[in-house]
Design a protein around this motif. Structure first.
Motif, mmCIF file in Angstrom:
data_model
loop_
_atom_site.group_PDB
_atom_site.id
_atom_site.type_symbol
_atom_site.label_atom_id
_atom_site.label_comp_id
_atom_site.label_asym_id
_atom_site.label_seq_id
_atom_site.Cartn_x
_atom_site.Cartn_y
_atom_site.Cartn_z
ATOM 1 N N SER A 257 124.898 3.545 13.971
ATOM 2 C CA SER A 257 124.436 3.291 13.248
ATOM 3 C C SER A 257 125.313 2.515 11.510
ATOM 4 C CB SER A 257 122.900 4.366 12.897
ATOM 5 O OG SER A 257 122.280 3.791 11.460
ATOM 6 N N LEU A 258 125.863 4.328 11.708
ATOM 7 C CA LEU A 258 126.848 3.641 10.614
ATOM 8 C C LEU A 258 128.162 2.835 10.284
ATOM 9 C CD1 LEU A 258 127.163 7.004 8.942
ATOM 10 C CD2 LEU A 258 126.132 5.704 8.065
ATOM 11 N N THR B 240 127.468 -0.590 12.265
ATOM 12 C CA THR B 240 127.169 -1.425 12.676
ATOM 13 C C THR B 240 126.023 -1.738 11.322
ATOM 14 O OG1 THR B 240 125.716 -0.805 14.874
ATOM 15 C CG2 THR B 240 125.112 -2.524 13.626
ATOM 16 N N SER B 241 125.650 -0.833 10.068
ATOM 17 C CA SER B 241 126.016 -1.223 9.238
ATOM 18 C C SER B 241 126.872 -1.538 8.240
ATOM 19 C CB SER B 241 125.085 -0.083 8.711
ATOM 20 O OG SER B 241 124.793 -0.451 6.658
ATOM 21 N N ASN C 95 127.950 -5.113 9.399
ATOM 22 C CA ASN C 95 126.815 -6.605 9.304
ATOM 23 C C ASN C 95 126.731 -6.659 7.852
ATOM 24 O OD1 ASN C 95 125.678 -6.729 11.614
ATOM 25 N ND2 ASN C 95 124.449 -4.941 10.733
ATOM 26 N N ASN C 96 127.396 -5.482 6.972
ATOM 27 C CA ASN C 96 127.754 -6.304 5.838
ATOM 28 C C ASN C 96 129.352 -6.834 4.982
ATOM 29 O OD1 ASN C 96 125.126 -5.126 5.186
ATOM 30 N ND2 ASN C 96 126.600 -3.061 4.888
ATOM 31 N N LYS D 189 126.512 -10.594 8.666
ATOM 32 C CA LYS D 189 126.315 -11.333 8.030
ATOM 33 C C LYS D 189 126.351 -12.263 8.007
ATOM 34 C CE LYS D 189 126.851 -9.943 3.846
ATOM 35 N NZ LYS D 189 126.308 -8.540 2.608
#
Length: 217
Positions: free
Chosen positions: A148-149, A151-152, A155-156, A160
């Motif tokens: 989860s970390l 992926t975040s 994405n950031n 994105k």
């Protein structure tokens, strides 16, 4: 119960623990750690062994606390012998050694989990349906939080800004698999500990493994 009986009880309990439990458990743990470090993929988690090891360490730590408390109460009276203090040092050294090997085992597994995160998430999900035991409960929680970390972060940082079709970390379209998997074709060291020889069937040959023989396969 007089002082001599109390000291004898401490000595017998520590001696029995060191001789009966520590030797067998520690040797089994060393074998498990060696196998884990030598294998390119993640091996099944040794839940029963780890429970025994952690219980043993906890018991030894409690024994040290009780012994030090007893020693502080009686040191001024001169009833604490040098042998008793030596036994406490041996137990402390044993606890530190086992704790180090446990940390080495867990860190080795975590390094593989971090390197092949998506691969082991997929594999763990498949094994959960069939009752697999590749990961411990703590490792399953860790790998999902880590993913989860990760992926975040991706994405950031840059995902994105890409088209959505290019943002899947487990994409396998176009003949290119994005999931990094362990290389099961790399060479490994093998040491045979069996009393009887073992005949290993390779692709184009056979190899006989004899006791204490070390092989690169």
């Amino acid at each position: 119960m007089d002082i001599d009986d109390i000291l004898r009880e401490f000595e017998e309990s520590s001696t029995n623990e060191l001789q009966a439990s520590t030797s067998n458990i520690c040797q089994e743990l060393i074998t498990v750690v060696t196998n884990e470090r030598m294998a390119p993929e993640l091996l099944p988690y040794k839940a029963s062994l780890m429970n025994s090891i952690l219980t043993h360490i906890s018991n030894q730590q409690q024994y040290l606390l009780d012994s030090h408390e007893y020693g502080e109460m009686n040191s001024a009276n001169g009833v604490i012998s040098s042998d008793f203090k030596l036994q406490l040092m041996i137990v402390e050294t044993d606890v530190e050694r086992l704790s180090y090997i446990v940390r080495l085992y867990l860190r080795t597994r975590l390094s593989k989990i971090n390197k092949f995160t998506i691969f082991y998430i997929n594999k763990s999900n498949r094994e959960d349906d069939g009752g697999g035991d590749l990961l411990s409960a703590e490792e399953k929680e860790y790998i999902h939080q880590y993913y989860s970390l990760l992926t975040s972060l991706y994405n950031n940082c840059f995902l994105k800004k890409l088209p959505q079709i290019l943002t899947f970390l487990d994409d396998s379209s176009g003949g290119q698999n994005m999931v990094v998997a362990p290389d099961l074709d790399q060479f490994v060291f093998v040491k045979c500990t069996s009393e009887a020889s073992i005949l290993l069937h390779l692709e184009d040959d056979e190899l006989e493994l004899v006791k204490n023989g070390v092989y690169v396969i």
